[in-house]
Design a protein around this motif. Structure first.
Motif, PDB file in Angstrom:
ATOM      1  N   LEU A  65     -14.657  -3.247  10.464  1.00 35.16           N
ATOM      2  CA  LEU A  65     -13.884  -2.036  10.692  1.00 35.16           C
ATOM      3  C   LEU A  65     -14.637  -0.820  10.163  1.00 35.16           C
ATOM      4  N   SER A  66     -14.542   0.287  10.874  1.00 31.52           N
ATOM      5  CA  SER A  66     -15.157   1.534  10.437  1.00 31.52           C
ATOM      6  C   SER A  66     -14.322   2.172   9.329  1.00 31.52           C
ATOM      7  N   VAL A  67     -14.860   3.208   8.718  1.00 28.56           N
ATOM      8  CA  VAL A  67     -14.113   3.958   7.707  1.00 28.56           C
ATOM      9  C   VAL A  67     -12.826   4.506   8.311  1.00 28.56           C
ATOM     10  N   ASP A  68     -12.909   5.100   9.504  1.00 33.24           N
ATOM     11  CA  ASP A  68     -11.726   5.679  10.147  1.00 33.24           C
ATOM     12  C   ASP A  68     -10.678   4.619  10.474  1.00 33.24           C
ATOM     13  N   ALA A  69     -11.135   3.465  10.936  1.00 34.69           N
ATOM     14  CA  ALA A  69     -10.190   2.392  11.272  1.00 34.69           C
ATOM     15  C   ALA A  69      -9.480   1.889  10.018  1.00 34.69           C
ATOM     16  N   LEU A 120      -4.427   1.877   6.645  1.00 35.71           N
ATOM     17  CA  LEU A 120      -3.780   2.205   5.379  1.00 35.71           C
ATOM     18  C   LEU A 120      -2.690   3.251   5.566  1.00 35.71           C
ATOM     19  N   LYS A 121      -2.976   4.288   6.359  1.00 41.05           N
ATOM     20  CA  LYS A 121      -1.983   5.332   6.607  1.00 41.05           C
ATOM     21  C   LYS A 121      -0.741   4.763   7.284  1.00 41.05           C
ATOM     22  N   ARG A 122      -0.939   3.855   8.230  1.00 44.74           N
ATOM     23  CA  ARG A 122       0.205   3.240   8.915  1.00 44.74           C
ATOM     24  C   ARG A 122       1.027   2.380   7.946  1.00 44.74           C
ATOM     25  N   ALA A 123       0.338   1.673   7.059  1.00 45.27           N
ATOM     26  CA  ALA A 123       1.037   0.853   6.065  1.00 45.27           C
ATOM     27  C   ALA A 123       1.861   1.741   5.123  1.00 45.27           C
ATOM     28  N   ILE A 124       1.269   2.842   4.679  1.00 48.33           N
ATOM     29  CA  ILE A 124       1.970   3.757   3.780  1.00 48.33           C
ATOM     30  C   ILE A 124       3.180   4.364   4.477  1.00 48.33           C
ATOM     31  N   ALA A 125       3.041   4.723   5.742  1.00 41.39           N
ATOM     32  CA  ALA A 125       4.160   5.304   6.499  1.00 41.39           C
ATOM     33  C   ALA A 125       5.328   4.328   6.586  1.00 41.39           C
ATOM     34  N   ILE A 126       5.039   3.050   6.811  1.00 42.25           N
ATOM     35  CA  ILE A 126       6.101   2.046   6.898  1.00 42.25           C
ATOM     36  C   ILE A 126       6.787   1.885   5.551  1.00 42.25           C
ATOM     37  N   LEU A 127       6.012   1.831   4.478  1.00 45.66           N
ATOM     38  CA  LEU A 127       6.592   1.697   3.138  1.00 45.66           C
ATOM     39  C   LEU A 127       7.522   2.867   2.837  1.00 45.66           C
ATOM     40  N   ARG A 128       7.144   4.051   3.280  1.00 46.51           N
ATOM     41  CA  ARG A 128       7.968   5.237   3.018  1.00 46.51           C
ATOM     42  C   ARG A 128       9.206   5.283   3.897  1.00 46.51           C
ATOM     43  N   GLN A 129       9.171   4.614   5.036  1.00 47.73           N
ATOM     44  CA  GLN A 129      10.379   4.501   5.844  1.00 47.73           C
ATOM     45  C   GLN A 129      11.435   3.685   5.110  1.00 47.73           C
ATOM     46  N   HIS A 130      10.973   2.636   4.417  1.00 52.42           N
ATOM     47  CA  HIS A 130      11.891   1.780   3.647  1.00 52.42           C
ATOM     48  C   HIS A 130      12.334   2.452   2.354  1.00 52.42           C
ATOM     49  N   ILE A 138       2.354   4.270  -4.511  1.00 52.21           N
ATOM     50  CA  ILE A 138       1.364   3.333  -3.988  1.00 52.21           C
ATOM     51  C   ILE A 138       0.074   3.442  -4.779  1.00 52.21           C
ATOM     52  N   VAL A 139      -0.437   2.299  -5.190  1.00 52.42           N
ATOM     53  CA  VAL A 139      -1.708   2.236  -5.916  1.00 52.42           C
ATOM     54  C   VAL A 139      -2.706   1.493  -5.037  1.00 52.42           C
ATOM     55  N   LEU A 140      -3.775   2.164  -4.674  1.00 51.76           N
ATOM     56  CA  LEU A 140      -4.842   1.562  -3.882  1.00 51.76           C
ATOM     57  C   LEU A 140      -5.977   1.151  -4.802  1.00 51.76           C
ATOM     58  N   VAL A 175      -7.840   8.639   2.817  1.00 51.73           N
ATOM     59  CA  VAL A 175      -6.379   8.580   2.758  1.00 51.73           C
ATOM     60  C   VAL A 175      -5.852   9.498   1.660  1.00 51.73           C
ATOM     61  N   ARG A 176      -6.477   9.458   0.512  1.00 51.88           N
ATOM     62  CA  ARG A 176      -6.002  10.253  -0.628  1.00 51.88           C
ATOM     63  C   ARG A 176      -6.254  11.739  -0.440  1.00 51.88           C
ATOM     64  N   ASN A 177      -7.221  12.106   0.366  1.00 54.33           N
ATOM     65  CA  ASN A 177      -7.499  13.515   0.620  1.00 54.33           C
ATOM     66  C   ASN A 177      -6.629  14.097   1.728  1.00 54.33           C
ATOM     67  N   ASN A 178      -5.658  13.317   2.181  1.00 54.75           N
ATOM     68  CA  ASN A 178      -4.843  13.680   3.346  1.00 54.75           C
ATOM     69  C   ASN A 178      -4.024  14.974   3.217  1.00 54.75           C
ATOM     70  N   PRO A 179      -3.310  15.321   2.132  1.00 55.01           N
ATOM     71  CA  PRO A 179      -3.127  14.579   0.893  1.00 55.01           C
ATOM     72  C   PRO A 179      -1.899  13.664   0.979  1.00 55.01           C
ATOM     73  N   CYS A 180      -1.820  12.737   0.054  1.00 59.19           N
ATOM     74  CA  CYS A 180      -0.684  11.827   0.000  1.00 59.19           C
ATOM     75  C   CYS A 180      -0.074  11.883  -1.398  1.00 59.19           C
ATOM     76  N   LYS A 181       1.140  12.339  -1.493  1.00 57.25           N
ATOM     77  CA  LYS A 181       1.816  12.381  -2.779  1.00 57.25           C
ATOM     78  C   LYS A 181       2.144  10.965  -3.242  1.00 57.25           C
ATOM     79  N   SER A 182       2.013  10.745  -4.534  1.00 50.49           N
ATOM     80  CA  SER A 182       2.321   9.449  -5.150  1.00 50.49           C
ATOM     81  C   SER A 182       1.471   8.319  -4.581  1.00 50.49           C
TER      82      SER A 182
END
Length: 267
Positions: free
Chosen positions: A107-111, A116-126, A132-134, A163-170
């Motif tokens: 997988l590339s860096v972008d992939a 990871l972004k999709r996983a974080i989005a699902i976790l935040r839906q719940h 989240i700690v990566l 992902v962290r430079n997105n930015p993503c809180k928490s």
């Protein structure tokens, strides 16, 4: 004089509280750290669908998981994935099927960042307040070759930074990979296979994690639980003696008091 390099660990914008619900997903290093939280009385779920090594497989676990944890640890091991040629899907486990059925890809860096972004989005839906700690597993992959293994870790590190430079809180990055490579640069900190961190290394990483991520209340809880855990693990010379029964009765009474104080205490 300093005879070792100490990795700086930035403080996250959250703190882990006593006995909060946690989810650990990822490589076998996630298993090791998750087990340590479990031993300390935290209600944890560790790789509910098996050990996952790459970002795509981590996403597959989170897509199926229905819990609402307070904190999620995601530990990435590699950017290598295997696709089933017949369907084109990325599989999480080849299930000992012939290698000819699969196509290995990197997988590339972008992939990696996208998974990871999709996983974080699902976790935040719940749970919109999930933290989240990566982290990247310090375990090297001999089968890829050590140079290729380092390249794989580099791609994962770049993806996490993206992902962290997105930015993503928490969303925090805990440098377990750097701690093993830069602080514990000695084979005495490895298992006999010279690849997996030893129990002593995991203990040290745990200490750095507690130091930087735990709230003062969580540290107090650990101090209260430690002597009771040691007492429960004690193996007496004569387990049938009246003295030992009295000792255990007092210990169990203290455990119940701790359980009342910390309602989520999972012993």
């Amino acid at each position: 004089m300093e005879f070792r390099t100490v990795v700086d660990i930035p403080k996250p914008d959250f703190r882990i509280e006593p006995c909060e619900e946690m989810l650990f997903v990822g490589s076998c290093f996630a298993d090791a750290i998750g087990q340590r939280f479990k031993e300390e009385g935290f209600p944890v779920t560790i790789n509910p669908y098996g050990t996952m090594y790459n970002p795509a497989s981590v996403l597959h676990t989170i897509e199926k998981y229905e819990g609402q944890p307070h904190t999620v640890f995601i530990t990435l091991g590699t950017n290598h994935v295997y696709r089933l040629k017949e369907t084109g899907e990325i599989v999480d486990n080849c299930e000992k099927r012939p290698q000819s059925l699969f196509q290995e890809e990197e997988l590339s860096v972008d992939a990696c960042a996208d998974y990871l972004k999709r996983a974080i989005a699902i976790l935040r839906q719940h749970n919109p307040n999930v933290r989240i700690v990566l982290t990247v597993s310090p375990i090297r992959y001999r089968k890829y070759g050590y140079h290729e293994s380092q390249l794989s870790k580099g791609i994962l590190l770049l993806a996490i930074e993206k992902v962290r430079n997105n930015p993503c809180k928490s969303v925090a990055y805990f440098p377990s990979y750097e701690i093993v490579l830069d602080e514990l640069r000695d084979y005495r900190f490895y298992e006999p296979d010279m690849l997996h961190p030893s129990e002593q290394a995991v203990d040290y990483i745990w200490e750095r994690l507690v130091e930087n991520y735990f709230s003062s209340e969580a540290k107090t809880f650990l101090n209260e639980w430690r002597p009771l855990k040691q007492a429960l693990a004690h193996k007496p010379f004569n387990p049938d003696s009246e003295e030992y029964r009295t000792f255990m009765d007092k210990t169990l009474l203290k455990v119940e008091e701790l359980r009342k104080k910390y309602s989520n205490f999972a012993l």
